[in-house]
Design an enzyme around this catalytic site. Sequence first.
Site, mmCIF file in Angstrom:
data_model
loop_
_atom_site.group_PDB
_atom_site.id
_atom_site.type_symbol
_atom_site.label_atom_id
_atom_site.label_comp_id
_atom_site.label_asym_id
_atom_site.label_seq_id
_atom_site.Cartn_x
_atom_site.Cartn_y
_atom_site.Cartn_z
ATOM 1 N N ARG A 47 11.501 2.509 4.300
ATOM 2 C CA ARG A 47 10.790 1.891 4.824
ATOM 3 C C ARG A 47 11.765 1.162 5.278
ATOM 4 O O ARG A 47 12.552 -0.040 4.367
ATOM 5 C CB ARG A 47 9.191 1.084 4.677
ATOM 6 C CG ARG A 47 9.031 -0.131 5.609
ATOM 7 C CD ARG A 47 7.431 -0.517 5.279
ATOM 8 N NE ARG A 47 6.798 1.117 5.670
ATOM 9 C CZ ARG A 47 5.171 0.404 5.505
ATOM 10 N NH1 ARG A 47 4.950 -0.437 5.344
ATOM 11 N NH2 ARG A 47 4.544 1.356 5.121
ATOM 12 N N ARG A 69 0.918 -1.154 0.090
ATOM 13 C CA ARG A 69 0.101 -0.239 -0.184
ATOM 14 C C ARG A 69 0.618 1.229 -0.180
ATOM 15 O O ARG A 69 0.976 2.270 -1.040
ATOM 16 C CB ARG A 69 -1.073 -0.048 1.519
ATOM 17 C CG ARG A 69 -2.229 0.792 1.163
ATOM 18 C CD ARG A 69 -2.509 0.841 2.736
ATOM 19 N NE ARG A 69 -2.505 -1.028 2.955
ATOM 20 C CZ ARG A 69 -3.158 -1.804 2.552
ATOM 21 N NH1 ARG A 69 -4.450 -1.521 1.991
ATOM 22 N NH2 ARG A 69 -3.361 -3.422 3.102
ATOM 23 N N THR A 70 1.624 0.924 1.313
ATOM 24 C CA THR A 70 2.595 2.728 1.090
ATOM 25 C C THR A 70 3.409 2.652 -0.033
ATOM 26 O O THR A 70 3.360 3.960 -0.270
ATOM 27 C CB THR A 70 3.183 2.438 2.195
ATOM 28 O OG1 THR A 70 2.698 2.104 3.566
ATOM 29 C CG2 THR A 70 4.187 3.999 2.570
#
Lengths: 314, 198
Positions: free
Chosen positions: A108, A58-59
């Site tokens: 991330r 998603r991110t």
Amino acid sequence: MSWHRKHLLDIESLTAEEITTVLDTARAFKAVGERAIKKVPALRGKTVVNLFVEPSTRTRISFELAAQRLTADVINFSAEASSFKKGETLKDTARNLEALNADIIVIRHSATGAPHFLSRFLNASVINAGDGAHEHPTQALLDTFTIREKKGKIAGLNVTILGDILYSRVARSNIWALLKLGARVTLCGPATLVPRVFEQMGCRVTYNVEEAIAQADIINLLRIQHERQRQSMFPSLGEYSSLFGLNRARLALTKPDALIMHPGPINRGVEIDSEVADCERSLILEQVTNGLAVRMAVLFLINGGKGPQEVATN
Amino acid sequence: MNKQNFLAERTGSRCEPGRFFMSETILILNAPAIERALTRIAHEIAERNNVSADVVLVGIQRGGVQLAERLNGILTGIWGHAVPTGNLDVSMHRDDLDQRLTPNVHPTLIPFNINAKTVVLVDDVLFSGRTVRAALDSLIDFGRPHRIQLAVLIDRGHRELPVKADFVGKNVPTALTDNVRVQLKETGGNDEVFLEKK
């Protein structure tokens, strides 16, 4: 209203005014996504690198599309298919990406502070897309954007965050953002996952789910972070679901205008029942739409946050 | 008034409305003059465009938005019907994003089709022409107008691009370092335009 930051590393260090600047800017970018031509040239000629050392769908997709809609070039970098496997360090990897003239690095990582670490030696801007259990700033920004859009304000609202708080970077970022903007935050979940220490941040902690949701304007459900838990923090998913899951019976106890949020991915039947996830009070898919607008706003602001002086020295 | 306050007021970049004793700030348009300029611009727009139903107004954020609304009011009186009026933020299309802090972005709202229309862009001050360049780029993303015209309250010169206004309220010769400040009652204060000499 102004933005002077080169990096977005956490919500904790932002002021309420800076958060509001992002939300206001995101409103304009949301409108761009509703046009026939969903692209603006604000980041033309810039390179954005998605450095995702921890898996994400998603991110990463959201940041990728956000950068493309700003006309930036995007490189996606995932740990599985990279030199991380060959033992290259994070610092060397980042330096190599910068040697390719990356302007913004979206990272991330499973280690807390990885984005802060990069920001200390890179000339490129760094955006934290989730570092361990520490923070996930853009998620908090899109959550507050969604709440403000639906409720017209943040200050004075009762927001209940329900679930795995201890291992959740989403929870920490949300708590900071909501408290700075004047909301009242209640945390609820199994005692092992919601330690009382969170009261020191200014939240209310309760272990009674019915009480936690009764006065809530917003109920933000969090996923159980299996991947971060070193040992089992509660007996079973079934027990978690029956004690803390949001089902139709519990939904009936809430205020009629209480809205349901979830950062995804949702575990249907665990923290949320299917019919609750799909009901009209659920904002889950709107959060995804708003995430794109917020990430466009963040990329846009960060790109300009360097200001004229720093550009001149480059 | 002690000396320090007096000096602060003399050198301040902003002055109180109605106080023009400072040589640095010159009133160039007052409320009736702004009203007359807008009325004339509206009549020129009506004269230039025979088919009133084809005309739409788009104000450039921030200064052009209220002026577009006012032109809409005057044109409504001339044509007997309201003119679709929107507003446009050009920050995402600027060519100087690398050389300045990020500008504040305001909403763009064009709730009508601009295809085959005559779009009258409205701004308060025409200076380098770069805002208009960005506005043209931005507008094209919304459709293909038949024609785009430009109306400005003040043309202060110093163009850096081949841009020319179709309708001008007042031409004001300025130095490059001067500042033209348009103040409208919709945003607080009186209707006044000042030339601030640096």
